[in-house]
Design a protein around this motif. Sequence first.
Motif, PDB file in Angstrom:
ATOM      1  N   TYR A 173       0.849  -1.202   0.000  1.00  0.00           N
ATOM      2  CA  TYR A 173       0.000   0.000   0.000  1.00  0.00           C
ATOM      3  C   TYR A 173       0.885   1.252   0.000  1.00  0.00           C
ATOM      4  O   TYR A 173       0.583   2.251  -0.669  1.00  0.00           O
ATOM      5  CB  TYR A 173      -0.924   0.011   1.221  1.00  0.00           C
ATOM      6  CG  TYR A 173      -2.051  -1.010   1.141  1.00  0.00           C
ATOM      7  CD1 TYR A 173      -2.939  -1.006   0.070  1.00  0.00           C
ATOM      8  CD2 TYR A 173      -2.226  -1.946   2.142  1.00  0.00           C
ATOM      9  CE1 TYR A 173      -3.971  -1.927   0.004  1.00  0.00           C
ATOM     10  CE2 TYR A 173      -3.265  -2.868   2.090  1.00  0.00           C
ATOM     11  CZ  TYR A 173      -4.136  -2.860   1.012  1.00  0.00           C
ATOM     12  OH  TYR A 173      -5.155  -3.767   0.940  1.00  0.00           O
ATOM     13  N   ASP A 174       1.998   1.195   0.779  1.00  0.00           N
ATOM     14  CA  ASP A 174       2.906   2.347   0.837  1.00  0.00           C
ATOM     15  C   ASP A 174       3.506   2.627  -0.537  1.00  0.00           C
ATOM     16  O   ASP A 174       3.606   3.782  -0.969  1.00  0.00           O
ATOM     17  CB  ASP A 174       4.023   2.086   1.859  1.00  0.00           C
ATOM     18  CG  ASP A 174       3.476   2.063   3.290  1.00  0.00           C
ATOM     19  OD1 ASP A 174       2.350   2.581   3.490  1.00  0.00           O
ATOM     20  OD2 ASP A 174       4.152   1.514   4.180  1.00  0.00           O
ATOM     21  N   LEU A 175       3.904   1.552  -1.220  1.00  0.00           N
ATOM     22  CA  LEU A 175       4.484   1.711  -2.557  1.00  0.00           C
ATOM     23  C   LEU A 175       3.475   2.340  -3.515  1.00  0.00           C
ATOM     24  O   LEU A 175       3.812   3.207  -4.321  1.00  0.00           O
ATOM     25  CB  LEU A 175       4.917   0.342  -3.102  1.00  0.00           C
ATOM     26  CG  LEU A 175       6.259  -0.182  -2.587  1.00  0.00           C
ATOM     27  CD1 LEU A 175       6.477  -1.615  -3.068  1.00  0.00           C
ATOM     28  CD2 LEU A 175       7.392   0.717  -3.084  1.00  0.00           C
ATOM     29  N   ALA A 176       2.227   1.888  -3.408  1.00  0.00           N
ATOM     30  CA  ALA A 176       1.172   2.438  -4.277  1.00  0.00           C
ATOM     31  C   ALA A 176       0.998   3.924  -4.013  1.00  0.00           C
ATOM     32  O   ALA A 176       0.833   4.723  -4.951  1.00  0.00           O
ATOM     33  CB  ALA A 176      -0.141   1.690  -4.030  1.00  0.00           C
ATOM     34  N   ARG A 177       1.039   4.295  -2.730  1.00  0.00           N
ATOM     35  CA  ARG A 177       0.849   5.707  -2.398  1.00  0.00           C
ATOM     36  C   ARG A 177       2.012   6.528  -2.948  1.00  0.00           C
ATOM     37  O   ARG A 177       1.826   7.607  -3.509  1.00  0.00           O
ATOM     38  CB  ARG A 177       0.731   5.879  -0.879  1.00  0.00           C
ATOM     39  CG  ARG A 177       0.242   7.269  -0.492  1.00  0.00           C
ATOM     40  CD  ARG A 177      -0.069   7.395   0.988  1.00  0.00           C
ATOM     41  NE  ARG A 177       1.045   7.029   1.829  1.00  0.00           N
ATOM     42  CZ  ARG A 177       1.040   6.024   2.703  1.00  0.00           C
ATOM     43  NH1 ARG A 177      -0.044   5.291   2.848  1.00  0.00           N
ATOM     44  NH2 ARG A 177       2.099   5.744   3.438  1.00  0.00           N
ATOM     45  N   ALA A 191      -4.905  -3.760  -4.995  1.00  0.00           N
ATOM     46  CA  ALA A 191      -5.533  -4.647  -4.007  1.00  0.00           C
ATOM     47  C   ALA A 191      -6.440  -5.687  -4.660  1.00  0.00           C
ATOM     48  O   ALA A 191      -6.313  -6.888  -4.401  1.00  0.00           O
ATOM     49  CB  ALA A 191      -6.314  -3.813  -2.991  1.00  0.00           C
ATOM     50  N   MET A 192      -7.360  -5.224  -5.514  1.00  0.00           N
ATOM     51  CA  MET A 192      -8.330  -6.154  -6.085  1.00  0.00           C
ATOM     52  C   MET A 192      -7.659  -7.229  -6.945  1.00  0.00           C
ATOM     53  O   MET A 192      -7.969  -8.411  -6.782  1.00  0.00           O
ATOM     54  CB  MET A 192      -9.378  -5.358  -6.876  1.00  0.00           C
ATOM     55  CG  MET A 192     -10.679  -6.085  -7.096  1.00  0.00           C
ATOM     56  SD  MET A 192     -10.715  -6.767  -8.713  1.00  0.00           S
ATOM     57  CE  MET A 192     -10.932  -5.290  -9.717  1.00  0.00           C
ATOM     58  N   PRO A 193      -6.693  -6.866  -7.837  1.00  0.00           N
ATOM     59  CA  PRO A 193      -6.043  -7.934  -8.607  1.00  0.00           C
ATOM     60  C   PRO A 193      -5.303  -8.938  -7.717  1.00  0.00           C
ATOM     61  O   PRO A 193      -5.237 -10.119  -8.044  1.00  0.00           O
ATOM     62  CB  PRO A 193      -5.053  -7.169  -9.496  1.00  0.00           C
ATOM     63  CG  PRO A 193      -5.600  -5.785  -9.579  1.00  0.00           C
ATOM     64  CD  PRO A 193      -6.263  -5.527  -8.281  1.00  0.00           C
TER      65      PRO A 193
END
Lengths: 274, 424
Positions: A173-177, A191-193
């Motif tokens: 999640y941190d990387l995505a942010r 998340a969904m995939p």
Amino acid sequence: MGRQAIRDHRRSGLSTVGVLVVMAVFLTPIALAFLGSLRPVGTSPPTTIDLYPAGADLSNYGELVGRSSLRRETLNSLLVAAISVPAGTLVASWAGFAIARLPRRAALFLLGLTLVAAMIPVTALFVGRLVLFRLSGLTDTPVPLMAQALIGVSPLLVLLFAWSYFTIPREIYDLAREAGLGPFRTWWHVAMPMRIDAVGVAAAVAFMISWGNLLDPLLYVYDERWFTLPLGLASLAELPPTDQGLVLAAAVFAIAPVLVTAFVAHRFIYARRW
Amino acid sequence: MRRGVALVLVFVVTAVGCGPGSDDGVTRITVMVAGDPEEIDAYRAVVDTFDRSQEAVDAELLPFAERDDLILRLSTSIAGGQPPDLFLMNYRYYGQFAARGALEAVEPYLRDSAAFSSEEFFDTAMTPFEWDGEQMCLPQNVSSLVVYYNADLFEAAGVALPKDGWTWDDMVGAAEGLTRDDDGDGTTDVYGLGVDPEIIRIAPFVWSNGGTLVDDEASPTGFSFDARAVIAMQRFFDLRTVQGVTPTDEEAESEDLESRFINGGLAMLMESRRVVPTFRAIDAFAWDVAGLPSLGSPASILHSDAYCMTAGSDHKDAAWSFMEFALGPEGQRIASEAGRTVPSLRSVATSDAFLDPDALPSHAQVFLDQIPRLRAVPVISTWPEIEDTANGLLEEAFYGGGQAVEVAVELASQTRDQFARAEG
């Protein structure tokens, strides 16, 4: 063969036997229903165990297909499922994702609320929901049958998704942010995939709930044209004892999509290392 | 994929936009009924014929498989402010809705009706649908408990067929002569009689024996089985525990009485008119119907359903116009042809629509002969609960060898609160 290999072999054998026993428990009633469905209409009901009825044929299935009311009810059930399953799965997934991404205290609070929602007796909501549909002018439409999609079909699906998204490492999640993804794109692209298996299981459960939903059409539909398959089955169940073959044929007919769905869900369950 | 989504959207838009509530100058009413598919087909035929007969009102049938489903739906829709305009219900069950003020009395409509007058209906069916001195609902049938019998089994056993005026002892004697174990394996192959151990099955014999069921028929405060009632109840229990002419609990569970009769394993069956459409399909043996045997004076119990109008209906005049059709000669004739109902309108009940000489049972007149002997259980709001409690106790005693004296005391005790809460 070493001791470990023998133990593994025995464990595997026991596991197979266990699976066969469970399958026998669940498949035997279905097999009996199918055999019973071969009993032609107008035949005296059996007085003893009668696995293969005299004069057995598939005429009851032809009779079912010929019933316009049952065709309409089946189509209605399919259309309701076609809307409420994807919509409900989507809402449950969003709700679960939101819970998983909230600060710990807020997430726990919402999880508690969801658990409470799951425990509320459905009978307590009958009148309130009808009033809601009446005030919205929706009681002459099939919309009440799909309305449960707005709450993610069932609080249990929300919990399933929340738990599923909780298990994704925080670093991801941190990387995505850091990559500049907002909440919606994080859910969609990350998340969904990663939890597509949970989506499959949730969709399968949502389908089974929608397909077997007897109470909503019973309580909220004011136009017989929007009756769904469970009401049609309930009606056929009142046929006289001489027509029980037809009732069982309808039961087999209604169970078939559920079996297919269960098989699909099983693939998703196995794909996931729970 | 896009085409699929588009189809789904079209479905939703069509459903919301073109529902039956759309305004085109026609008054739409909803009629709730419950029953098996054949019964529903009969009601549908009435509704369809009504819709074709005029253009001002469009009646829509809302059918349910079981009475409990209808009651659940009705309760929810009344509480939720969107009741149906009409519903069809037995006199034993409508009290709970009348007590809530959820029904509109039909008395004023009936008084001004040009279609029929109250005198044209059988009084026996009208009276139980009076609430607080007003005609609340209008009956569509006047059925009763009778004895269906397998004539071939009687002939094979050399037993005389039931006839009008037969007694309880005649029935027990016949049932004993008909009960048999053909192959001597200890299992009874044919039972003489089948009857459900329920309060509505025992009540006629209590009345026939001159006994009382409740302390005050008009405003009952509890069960009150006197000595004659207890004797009648005990004789009913003896059918299983002493004479052994009815199936055991296990046998009744494994094959219901209706199926057992169809299969030739039951010589007599006590039932209402309800089973006639199914029995008309029997071609393995000859069957007919007889009145209930008496324990003293002839008596039977009323089985009657009526159309009730809801107080919350926005279309009461339209609902009444449907009632005039459904309960008038044409509507009752259509419903009667399905075989399940005994018409409540005297003119239809005595016509060929009901007494069709070519349709079974041959002695359909038996249902009309019973009418002067019919009595009704109390019409109070909590009667459905009382019946549930009573039936549980009676079933236990019937199959478990209970004593009527003890059951009578227990019945009065367990239903006291339910009677105390009753309105009616």
